[in-house]
Design an enzyme around this catalytic site. Structure first.
Site, PDB file in Angstrom:
ATOM      1  CB  SER A   1      -0.798  -0.022   1.071  1.00  0.00           C
ATOM      2  OG  SER A   1      -1.794   0.771   1.401  1.00  0.00           O
ATOM      3  CG  LEU A   2       1.432   3.696  -1.921  1.00  0.00           C
ATOM      4  CD1 LEU A   2       0.147   5.087  -3.078  1.00  0.00           C
ATOM      5  CD2 LEU A   2       2.960   3.625  -2.155  1.00  0.00           C
TER       6      LEU A   2
ATOM      7  CD  GLU B   1       2.878   7.806 -10.748  1.00  0.00           C
ATOM      8  OE1 GLU B   1       4.050   7.409 -10.962  1.00  0.00           O
ATOM      9  OE2 GLU B   1       2.416   6.244 -10.522  1.00  0.00           O
TER      10      GLU B   1
ATOM     11  CE  LYS C   1      -3.649   6.846  -3.470  1.00  0.00           C
ATOM     12  NZ  LYS C   1      -5.064   5.860  -3.385  1.00  0.00           N
TER      13      LYS C   1
ATOM     14  CG  ASP D   1     -10.702   6.497  -6.042  1.00  0.00           C
ATOM     15  OD1 ASP D   1     -10.237   5.532  -5.493  1.00  0.00           O
ATOM     16  OD2 ASP D   1     -11.486   7.637  -5.582  1.00  0.00           O
TER      17      ASP D   1
ATOM     18  CE1 TYR E   1      -0.329   1.525  -9.054  1.00  0.00           C
ATOM     19  CE2 TYR E   1      -1.803   2.431  -9.832  1.00  0.00           C
ATOM     20  CZ  TYR E   1      -1.151   0.965  -8.866  1.00  0.00           C
ATOM     21  OH  TYR E   1      -1.812   0.609  -8.251  1.00  0.00           O
TER      22      TYR E   1
ATOM     23  CE  LYS F   1      -5.644   8.920   0.559  1.00  0.00           C
ATOM     24  NZ  LYS F   1      -6.733   7.782   0.403  1.00  0.00           N
TER      25      LYS F   1
ATOM     26  CB  CYS G   1     -47.834  28.245  -2.510  1.00  0.00           C
ATOM     27  SG  CYS G   1     -46.213  29.270  -3.235  1.00  0.00           S
TER      28      CYS G   1
ATOM     29  CB  CYS H   1     -49.937  32.984  -2.646  1.00  0.00           C
ATOM     30  SG  CYS H   1     -49.392  31.690  -2.868  1.00  0.00           S
TER      31      CYS H   1
ATOM     32  CB  CYS I   1     -47.219  28.614  -6.558  1.00  0.00           C
ATOM     33  SG  CYS I   1     -48.191  30.169  -6.097  1.00  0.00           S
TER      34      CYS I   1
ATOM     35  CB  CYS J   1     -47.114  34.318  -5.783  1.00  0.00           C
ATOM     36  SG  CYS J   1     -45.786  33.230  -4.484  1.00  0.00           S
TER      37      CYS J   1
HETATM   38  S1  IVH Z   1       2.152   2.612  -6.685  1.00  0.00           S
HETATM   39  C1  IVH Z   1       4.605   0.391  -4.289  1.00  0.00           C
HETATM   40  N1  IVH Z   1       1.126   4.880  -8.171  1.00  0.00           N
HETATM   41  O1  IVH Z   1      -2.918   3.182  -4.510  1.00  0.00           O
HETATM   42  C2  IVH Z   1       3.996   0.686  -3.868  1.00  0.00           C
HETATM   43  N2  IVH Z   1      -0.347   3.206  -6.387  1.00  0.00           N
HETATM   44  O2  IVH Z   1      -3.545   3.912  -1.496  1.00  0.00           O
HETATM   45  C3  IVH Z   1       2.598   0.271  -5.407  1.00  0.00           C
HETATM   46  N3  IVH Z   1      -2.549   3.656  -6.722  1.00  0.00           N
HETATM   47  O3  IVH Z   1      -2.709   0.780  -3.309  1.00  0.00           O
HETATM   48  C4  IVH Z   1       1.706   1.341  -5.450  1.00  0.00           C
HETATM   49  N4  IVH Z   1      -2.684   5.022  -8.337  1.00  0.00           N
HETATM   50  O4  IVH Z   1      -4.071   0.092  -6.003  1.00  0.00           O
HETATM   51  C5  IVH Z   1       1.391   3.778  -7.571  1.00  0.00           C
HETATM   52  N5  IVH Z   1       0.174   6.231  -9.536  1.00  0.00           N
HETATM   53  C6  IVH Z   1       0.025   5.500  -8.494  1.00  0.00           C
HETATM   54  C7  IVH Z   1      -1.162   4.622  -8.362  1.00  0.00           C
HETATM   55  C8  IVH Z   1      -1.425   3.675  -7.495  1.00  0.00           C
HETATM   56  C9  IVH Z   1      -3.254   4.610  -7.445  1.00  0.00           C
HETATM   57  C10 IVH Z   1      -3.083   2.947  -5.808  1.00  0.00           C
HETATM   58  C11 IVH Z   1      -2.665   1.370  -5.019  1.00  0.00           C
HETATM   59  C12 IVH Z   1      -2.359   0.943  -4.010  1.00  0.00           C
HETATM   60  C13 IVH Z   1      -3.168   1.867  -3.386  1.00  0.00           C
HETATM   61  C14 IVH Z   1      -2.506   2.690  -2.428  1.00  0.00           C
END
Ligand code: IVH
Length: 701
Positions: free
Chosen positions: A82-83, A111, A113, A115, A223, A317, A411, A414, A430, A436
């Protein structure tokens, strides 16, 4: 809850429950921002009591293991991480100080992020062999058959130089436009719409029948890399840089973002984040922030990973645009054309930088469609522009104390029984437009608005004051109002005496007497006097004729030149005007046939309001026969004044680009209209070219 262990357990339970909903098919019950805040609380608690941070705590894990599915569970060759999050520029600066060797001076790839949901794609000897969801980061679900249906995802990597085995990580998403189209289709079928593109993409990818997945226009952006084995080949040297990874991925035929930039220093990073946020709503897919990654992969390896996320990357974020609040009440508003609009009154809440208390609910059908009850926790969104929207209720948060709202039958202003104007109308109105009070005051305030006669001081408050004091019965007498009349309106008079000293009097300062007309009153009279000189089309707009906005008014004024001309025209003659269809024509005809309406026009005319446009002979008719569309922001014109310039020079100002368009004038930040012009091959003018055409009739070569 004071016991840290109990508080910890409570937070863990909540987070796990929300993760299961998020990663499963259920619609989320809390907003992303609220979820992030739970995680932040948990992290803070564990920082204070490190003994609580066991390996299975949600701060140490990613995703959700608690989702039962029909897909085979497969171990990732390399864990999916995750990040960590940053919620402010300070958070970013603090992270930069940790990763940067010298005062945060390190090259980063920035870059969007995306969703969506993360995916791991395995290619063996260049062939796509497997697609796995993230799952809990260690084990994912095998969605290979479904992944193969994603358009734009190659089943075979391009080029000769491909690894023996490579895992490619990326994000699967549903483009915003396709999401909206999907929801429109569902609504048209009387079905419930999807909550958001992310959820829909997740649901679509996790279909048992890949034909269903194939029918959804999913897309993917790559990515990152997981396992990478070149076999007996030389590795591609570009992979030693994060930015190089995207070049290689792209060479292999994988879609990568166009918005990645290599930057250095917090100043440039801030500028990037601001720009990205401003583009947030014009992106193909939803984004919820930016990802910043150390560019040098040797430095990445040095920094390594925590148990759940790389130290060399961080997610910034954006502030939330979707929040939860309580819908305290639903009330109705009566507008200037008598339309009755329900609106929600909410516990005030900050969303995307401003405090929101009210949001329109459009009409009774919308209230029903959204399924909101008074007392509900609702999802409130402020997308793109400025208008807040109640998305829907959080059903899981209901207590049973909520109650249904019903549209009033009468109304609220009125007391007249509300009715549809035509059968099948979505809106109730109305019908008492003559008497009115709500409609009268709204019409008067509208006359003062910028799109009509633009009378400063004449707003909602002044309109109410003029009607309540008895100075105006309706808009007919507006231009007859005198200073003498305003003495009866508390809003426009001084309340108390204000004496001046002799010294002040000698210096020219005048005293005030209670009951004298105040500055704002004198201004109102002066502004009404100059409003009489406004062009005919603005006078037509000010009549509040249904369906007749600025475009139709301009067309009518240009075609007939005088108010009498419009008033005496038959429906057919009206409908023959370019830009005026049968609906508008009928509406205009019917309006003038009502005696009290005709009286408004007569009294305004008697008070000296302009009822005819004189053609200014000095203006060269350089645009004779040309249809021109202006888009984007121009330096020397406003949106209105550019149209005015086109019309006064004999041209036709249109708002949509078609083959019939002769020129499109393109200013800064122009959007789809400029694209459309290019597609259709309509000549494009910049502002300077337009001015040359306007002033000298100079057509570009
Ligand atoms: S890099 C080891 N790049 O965000 C690093 N993640 O909140 C791997 N996500 O699990 C993640 N855009 O699903 C990376 N440009 C981007 C992304 C990205 C969306 C997601 C990804 C990650 C999650 C973490």
């Amino acid at each position: 809850m004071t016991d840290p262990r109990a508080r910890h357990q409570d937070l863990v339970q909540q987070i796990e429950q929300h993760r299961a909903a998020y990663y499963g098919d259920d619609a989320p019950t809390i907003s992303d921002a609220e979820y992030d805040s739970l995680e932040r609380d948990l992290r803070a608690l564990e920082a204070e009591y490190p003994e609580l941070a066991e390996p299975d705590s949600p701060t140490q894990t990613v995703g959700s293991a608690g989702v039962a599915t029909g897909f085979a569970s497969v171990k990732h060759r390399e864990r999916m991480m995750s990040l960590d999050n940053a919620f402010s520029l300070e958070d970013v600066a603090a992270w930069l100080a940790r990763v940067g060797k010298e005062a945060g001076d390190v090259e980063l790839v920035c870059e969007p992020k995306i969703d969506g949901l993360s995916i791991s794609l395995t290619y063996v000897d260049g062939e796509l062999t497997q697609g796995l969801t993230r799952g809990d980061g260690t084990q994912g679900e095998d969605v290979t058959a479904n992944v193969r249906t994603i358009k734009g995802l190659p089943h075979r990597l391009d080029g000769e130089h491909v690894p023996a085995v490579v895992e490619i990580r990326g994000e699967v998403y549903l483009p915003i436009r396709d999401f909206e189209a999907l929801n429109e289709a569902l609504l048209a079928d009387g079905k419930a719409p999807y909550a958001n593109p992310r959820n829909t993409a997740a649901g679509s990818l996790r279909q048992k029948d890949s034909k269903v997945t194939a029918s959804r226009p999913l897309a993917v952006t790559a990515y990152a890399l997981g396992v990478l084995d070149w076999g007996d080949q030389e590795p591609d040297p570009r992979l030693e840089q994060q930015a190089g990874i995207y070049q290689v991925l792209s060479d292999w035929g994988l879609p990568v973002t166009e918005h990645a930039k290599v930057l250095r220093g917090i100043g440039d990073i801030e500028a990037y984040l601001l720009e990205l946020e401003s583009k947030r709503h014009s992106m193909v897919h939803e984004i919820d922030g930016a990802v910043l990654k150390v560019n040098d992969r040797a430095v990445q390896r040095e920094l390594g990973f925590t148990s759940r996320a790389p130290r060399w990357a961080i997610a910034y974020k954006f502030p939330p645009e979707e929040v939860h609040t309580t819908l305290e009440d639903i009330r109705v508003d009566v507008g200037r054309t008598g339309r009755v609009t329900p609106y929600g009154v909410m516990t005030p809440i900050t969303v995307a930088g401003s405090t929101v208390t009210y949001a329109t609910l459009h009409n009774a059908h919308e209230v029903k469609r959204k399924g909101v009850l008074i007392g509900d926790t609702v999802v409130l969104r402020k997308a793109g522009d400025v208008i807040p929207e109640i998305v829907g209720p959080v059903v899981a948060a209901r207590t049973g104390a909520e109650r249904e709202w019903t549209m009033p039958a009468e109304c609220p202003s009125c007391g007249t029984t509300l009715a549809e104007q035509k059968e099948g109308d979505k809106d109730l109105r109305c019908p008492n437009s003559e008497f009115c009070p709500a409609q009268i005051t709204d019409r008067i305030a509208f006359i003062g608005s910028r799109g009509a006669l633009d009378v400063e001081v004449l707003g909602e408050k002044a309109a109410v004051a003029l009607v309540e004091s008895g100075v105006l019965a309706n808009e007919a007498g507006l231009f007859d109002v005198t200073e003498q009349d305003l003495r009866r309106v508390p809003m426009f008079v001084y309340e108390v005496d204000e004496k001046v000293t002799k010294k002040q009097a000698d210096a020219g300062v005048v005293g005030r007497q209670a009951g004298d007309v105040a500055e704002n009153g004198r201004k109102l009279i002066a502004n009404l006097a100059s409003a009489r000189e406004q062009p005919l089309w603005r006078v037509v707009v000010s009549l509040s004729i249904r369906h007749v906005g600025p475009t139709a008014s301009r067309a009518l004024a240009a075609a007939f030149g005088t108010m009498d001309g419009i008033r005496e025209a038959s429906s057919d003659e009206l409908a023959a005007v370019e830009g005026v269809g049968p609906t508008i024509a009928q509406s205009v005809r019917e309006w003038f046939d009502v005696p009290w309406h005709a009286d408004i026009v007569d009294r305004w005319a008697a008070a000296g309001v302009r009822m005819a446009d004189e053609r200014d002979e000095s203006i060269p008719q350089t645009l004779e026969g040309l249809t021109i569309v202006a888009t984007g922001s121009l330096e020397g014109f406003t949106r209105d004044s550019v149209k005015e310039a086109i019309i006064t020079h004999g041209g036709k100002a249109s708002s949509s680009v078609s083959k019939a368009t002769d020129y499109v004038v393109v200013g800064a930040n122009a959007g789809s209209k400029a694209d459309k012009a290019e597609q259709l091959g309509v000549p494009i003018l910049d502002e300077a070219g337009f001015v040359r055409l306007l002033e000298h009739g100079e057509r570009p070569g």
